[in-house]
Design a protein around this motif. Structure first.
Motif, PDB file in Angstrom:
ATOM      1  N   LYS A 169       3.785 -41.880-117.990  1.00  0.00           N
ATOM      2  CA  LYS A 169       4.396 -40.921-118.905  1.00  0.00           C
ATOM      3  C   LYS A 169       3.640 -40.917-120.226  1.00  0.00           C
ATOM      4  N   PRO A 170       3.399 -39.716-120.818  1.00  0.00           N
ATOM      5  CA  PRO A 170       2.682 -39.664-122.091  1.00  0.00           C
ATOM      6  C   PRO A 170       3.350 -40.536-123.158  1.00  0.00           C
ATOM      7  N   SER A 171       2.567 -41.382-123.818  1.00  0.00           N
ATOM      8  CA  SER A 171       3.115 -42.303-124.821  1.00  0.00           C
ATOM      9  C   SER A 171       2.286 -42.338-126.094  1.00  0.00           C
ATOM     10  N   GLY A 172       1.328 -41.413-126.223  1.00  0.00           N
ATOM     11  CA  GLY A 172       0.479 -41.387-127.404  1.00  0.00           C
ATOM     12  C   GLY A 172       1.256 -41.037-128.658  1.00  0.00           C
ATOM     13  N   ARG A 173       0.834 -41.622-129.790  1.00  0.00           N
ATOM     14  CA  ARG A 173       1.505 -41.429-131.071  1.00  0.00           C
ATOM     15  C   ARG A 173       0.568 -40.765-132.084  1.00  0.00           C
ATOM     16  N   LEU A 174       1.182 -40.162-133.108  1.00  0.00           N
ATOM     17  CA  LEU A 174       0.465 -39.678-134.286  1.00  0.00           C
ATOM     18  C   LEU A 174       0.647 -40.735-135.371  1.00  0.00           C
ATOM     19  N   LEU A 175      -0.470 -41.227-135.931  1.00  0.00           N
ATOM     20  CA  LEU A 175      -0.424 -42.379-136.812  1.00  0.00           C
ATOM     21  C   LEU A 175      -1.217 -42.129-138.089  1.00  0.00           C
ATOM     22  N   SER A 176      -0.884 -42.905-139.126  1.00  0.00           N
ATOM     23  CA  SER A 176      -1.740 -42.999-140.303  1.00  0.00           C
ATOM     24  C   SER A 176      -2.113 -44.454-140.496  1.00  0.00           C
ATOM     25  N   VAL A 177      -3.332 -44.680-140.983  1.00  0.00           N
ATOM     26  CA  VAL A 177      -3.829 -46.030-141.223  1.00  0.00           C
ATOM     27  C   VAL A 177      -4.293 -46.123-142.671  1.00  0.00           C
ATOM     28  N   ASN A 178      -3.768 -47.096-143.391  1.00  0.00           N
ATOM     29  CA  ASN A 178      -4.254 -47.366-144.738  1.00  0.00           C
ATOM     30  C   ASN A 178      -5.501 -48.239-144.622  1.00  0.00           C
ATOM     31  N   PRO A 179      -6.674 -47.767-145.068  1.00  0.00           N
ATOM     32  CA  PRO A 179      -7.900 -48.534-144.860  1.00  0.00           C
ATOM     33  C   PRO A 179      -7.985 -49.799-145.706  1.00  0.00           C
ATOM     34  N   ILE A 180      -7.134 -49.918-146.733  1.00  0.00           N
ATOM     35  CA  ILE A 180      -7.137 -51.123-147.563  1.00  0.00           C
ATOM     36  C   ILE A 180      -6.174 -52.165-147.003  1.00  0.00           C
ATOM     37  N   SER A 181      -4.899 -51.790-146.829  1.00  0.00           N
ATOM     38  CA  SER A 181      -3.906 -52.740-146.310  1.00  0.00           C
ATOM     39  C   SER A 181      -4.014 -52.899-144.802  1.00  0.00           C
ATOM     40  N   ARG A 182      -4.625 -51.907-144.115  1.00  0.00           N
ATOM     41  CA  ARG A 182      -4.772 -51.872-142.661  1.00  0.00           C
ATOM     42  C   ARG A 182      -3.429 -51.714-141.950  1.00  0.00           C
ATOM     43  N   GLU A 183      -2.421 -51.246-142.690  1.00  0.00           N
ATOM     44  CA  GLU A 183      -1.113 -50.977-142.100  1.00  0.00           C
ATOM     45  C   GLU A 183      -1.155 -49.676-141.302  1.00  0.00           C
ATOM     46  N   VAL A 184      -0.435 -49.675-140.180  1.00  0.00           N
ATOM     47  CA  VAL A 184      -0.347 -48.498-139.319  1.00  0.00           C
ATOM     48  C   VAL A 184       1.074 -47.947-139.383  1.00  0.00           C
ATOM     49  N   THR A 185       1.200 -46.627-139.599  1.00  0.00           N
ATOM     50  CA  THR A 185       2.508 -45.990-139.738  1.00  0.00           C
ATOM     51  C   THR A 185       2.642 -44.845-138.742  1.00  0.00           C
ATOM     52  N   GLU A 186       3.754 -44.805-138.011  1.00  0.00           N
ATOM     53  CA  GLU A 186       4.030 -43.681-137.120  1.00  0.00           C
ATOM     54  C   GLU A 186       4.495 -42.478-137.936  1.00  0.00           C
ATOM     55  N   LEU A 187       4.004 -41.309-137.591  1.00  0.00           N
ATOM     56  CA  LEU A 187       4.310 -40.093-138.336  1.00  0.00           C
ATOM     57  C   LEU A 187       5.352 -39.224-137.655  1.00  0.00           C
ATOM     58  N   SER A 188       5.621 -39.471-136.386  1.00  0.00           N
ATOM     59  CA  SER A 188       6.530 -38.614-135.633  1.00  0.00           C
ATOM     60  C   SER A 188       7.070 -39.390-134.442  1.00  0.00           C
ATOM     61  N   ARG A 189       8.227 -38.955-133.962  1.00  0.00           N
ATOM     62  CA  ARG A 189       8.780 -39.540-132.737  1.00  0.00           C
ATOM     63  C   ARG A 189       8.250 -38.861-131.488  1.00  0.00           C
ATOM     64  N   GLU A 190       7.477 -37.796-131.663  1.00  0.00           N
ATOM     65  CA  GLU A 190       6.888 -37.110-130.518  1.00  0.00           C
ATOM     66  C   GLU A 190       5.922 -38.040-129.793  1.00  0.00           C
ATOM     67  N   ARG A 191       5.791 -37.823-128.505  1.00  0.00           N
ATOM     68  CA  ARG A 191       4.830 -38.563-127.702  1.00  0.00           C
ATOM     69  C   ARG A 191       4.025 -37.573-126.862  1.00  0.00           C
ATOM     70  N   GLY A 192       2.757 -37.900-126.654  1.00  0.00           N
ATOM     71  CA  GLY A 192       1.907 -37.020-125.863  1.00  0.00           C
ATOM     72  C   GLY A 192       0.631 -37.724-125.448  1.00  0.00           C
ATOM     73  N   GLN A 193      -0.278 -36.960-124.885  1.00  0.00           N
ATOM     74  CA  GLN A 193      -1.631 -37.434-124.593  1.00  0.00           C
ATOM     75  C   GLN A 193      -2.559 -36.677-125.546  1.00  0.00           C
ATOM     76  N   TYR A 194      -2.649 -37.214-126.745  1.00  0.00           N
ATOM     77  CA  TYR A 194      -3.281 -36.481-127.831  1.00  0.00           C
ATOM     78  C   TYR A 194      -4.799 -36.643-127.831  1.00  0.00           C
ATOM     79  N   ASP A 195      -5.488 -35.570-128.208  1.00  0.00           N
ATOM     80  CA  ASP A 195      -6.948 -35.548-128.176  1.00  0.00           C
ATOM     81  C   ASP A 195      -7.503 -35.176-129.548  1.00  0.00           C
ATOM     82  N   GLY A 196      -7.642 -33.872-129.811  1.00  0.00           N
ATOM     83  CA  GLY A 196      -8.196 -33.422-131.079  1.00  0.00           C
ATOM     84  C   GLY A 196      -7.211 -33.558-132.225  1.00  0.00           C
ATOM     85  N   LEU A 197      -7.751 -33.685-133.452  1.00  0.00           N
ATOM     86  CA  LEU A 197      -6.917 -33.873-134.632  1.00  0.00           C
ATOM     87  C   LEU A 197      -7.616 -33.256-135.831  1.00  0.00           C
ATOM     88  N   ALA A 198      -6.847 -32.520-136.650  1.00  0.00           N
ATOM     89  CA  ALA A 198      -7.389 -31.934-137.873  1.00  0.00           C
ATOM     90  C   ALA A 198      -6.314 -31.960-138.952  1.00  0.00           C
TER      91      ALA A 198
END
Length: 304
Positions: A205-234
């Motif tokens: 089942k698709p489980s991919g997430r949309l995330l943000s990464v802080n390059p200094i703290s290296r913390e990862v944050t989920e941006l949405s509860r949606e799940r998919g098989q994500y490819d391109g991003l802009a």
């Protein structure tokens, strides 16, 4: 070769450092594109554009074999005002090129375990980085993030900093794991890296997430509860645009997430089969239909 950890930390710190006081020149308006569907020789995976309206693309090759060193992949261009694609690189140069960027007359592309810098006019390789010591077979998307080139490695769950001049690289190690990273984008206002995952769970089942990464703290944050098989991003104007293979052949194949409200909506205005690494070009989307061997140019739909 790998960059020592201390140097990598300095590199990551530089990504979030304040920009120079001199303001960049205003971007030139892009020449308008007409709606079109263009057939491609081989399976296109990624697209890019220059300020003259030329559309560049990667082709994995005649066979959809993204990890095979078969020497049938190439870079191509659709000249502005034309619907006739042309090859840029010579035969036997590339295997299965995927992610693509255009910058200052050069094309940057990933190819299995390599990152190339290629002259957009001549097709000559001007620089490269070999990441095969890290044992990946699926280098994927790439993005200039505050002036530095970053690359996703989908099969090894990693993101790398890459320098084609020194032929060096190092890993951006995050505090939380990222599964099957694919698309990358930079938010210059929030100074975070956006990442989307091309992932499924143990049941497929698709489980991919949309995330943000802080390059200094290296913390990862989920941006949405949606799940998919994500490819391109802009990223554009406070919103993320992303393609989803679990919604193949539907308008939902490309969606827009408002980062303030958390609401998302489809933006593709026609069917696309195998939507991979697309770009936003003014009011248009330029999207490869990887499985159907086509590139689509269509208006951006949906409500903002």
């Amino acid at each position: 070769m790998k960059i020592p950890f201390l140097l990598l930390c300095l590199a990551c710190g530089a990504m979030a450092a304040p920009s120079a006081k001199k303001q960049p020149d205003a971007a030139k308006p892009l020449p308008p594109l007409e709606k079109a569907t263009i057939s491609i020789d081989g399976h296109p995976e990624s697209v890019a554009a220059d300020d003259q309206g030329n559309i560049y693309f990667t082709s994995i090759g005649a066979k959809l074999t993204p990890t095979e060193e078969d020497k049938d992949g190439y870079l191509g261009v659709i000249p502005y005002g034309s619907t006739e694609p042309k090859k840029i690189t010579d035969v036997d140069t590339l295997n299965a090129p995927k992610g693509l960027l255009y910058k200052d007359g050069f094309l940057y592309c990933t190819d299995i375990s390599m990152v190339y810098k290629i002259d957009a006019k001549t097709g000559a390789i001007e620089g490269y980085v070999d990441l095969s010591p890290s044992r990946m077979k699926f280098l994927n998307d790439l993005a200039f993030i505050n002036g530095r080139l970053m690359v996703s490695s989908t099969d090894t769950d990693q993101i790398f900093y890459v320098d084609t001049e020194s032929k060096s690289y190092g890993e951006l190690v995050t505090k939380q794991p990222i599964h099957k990273p694919n698309g990358l984008a930079w938010d210059p206002e929030r100074k975070v890296i956006y990442v989307c995952e091309y992932a499924t769970d143990e049941k497929g089942k698709p489980s991919g997430r949309l995330l943000s990464v802080n390059p200094i703290s290296r913390e990862v944050t989920e941006l949405s509860r949606e799940r998919g098989q994500y490819d391109g991003l802009a990223y554009r104007d406070g919103a993320l645009y992303y393609s989803d293979w679990s919604q193949d052949k539907k308008p939902e194949a490309i969606r827009r997430l408002d980062l303030k409200t958390g609401r998302s909506a489809p933006v593709a205005t026609g069917p696309i089969e195998g939507t991979a690494d697309f770009i936003l070009y003014g009011p248009m989307i330029v999207a490869p239909g990887m499985t159907e061997k086509k590139i689509h140019i269509m208006p951006i739909g949906g409500k903002k």
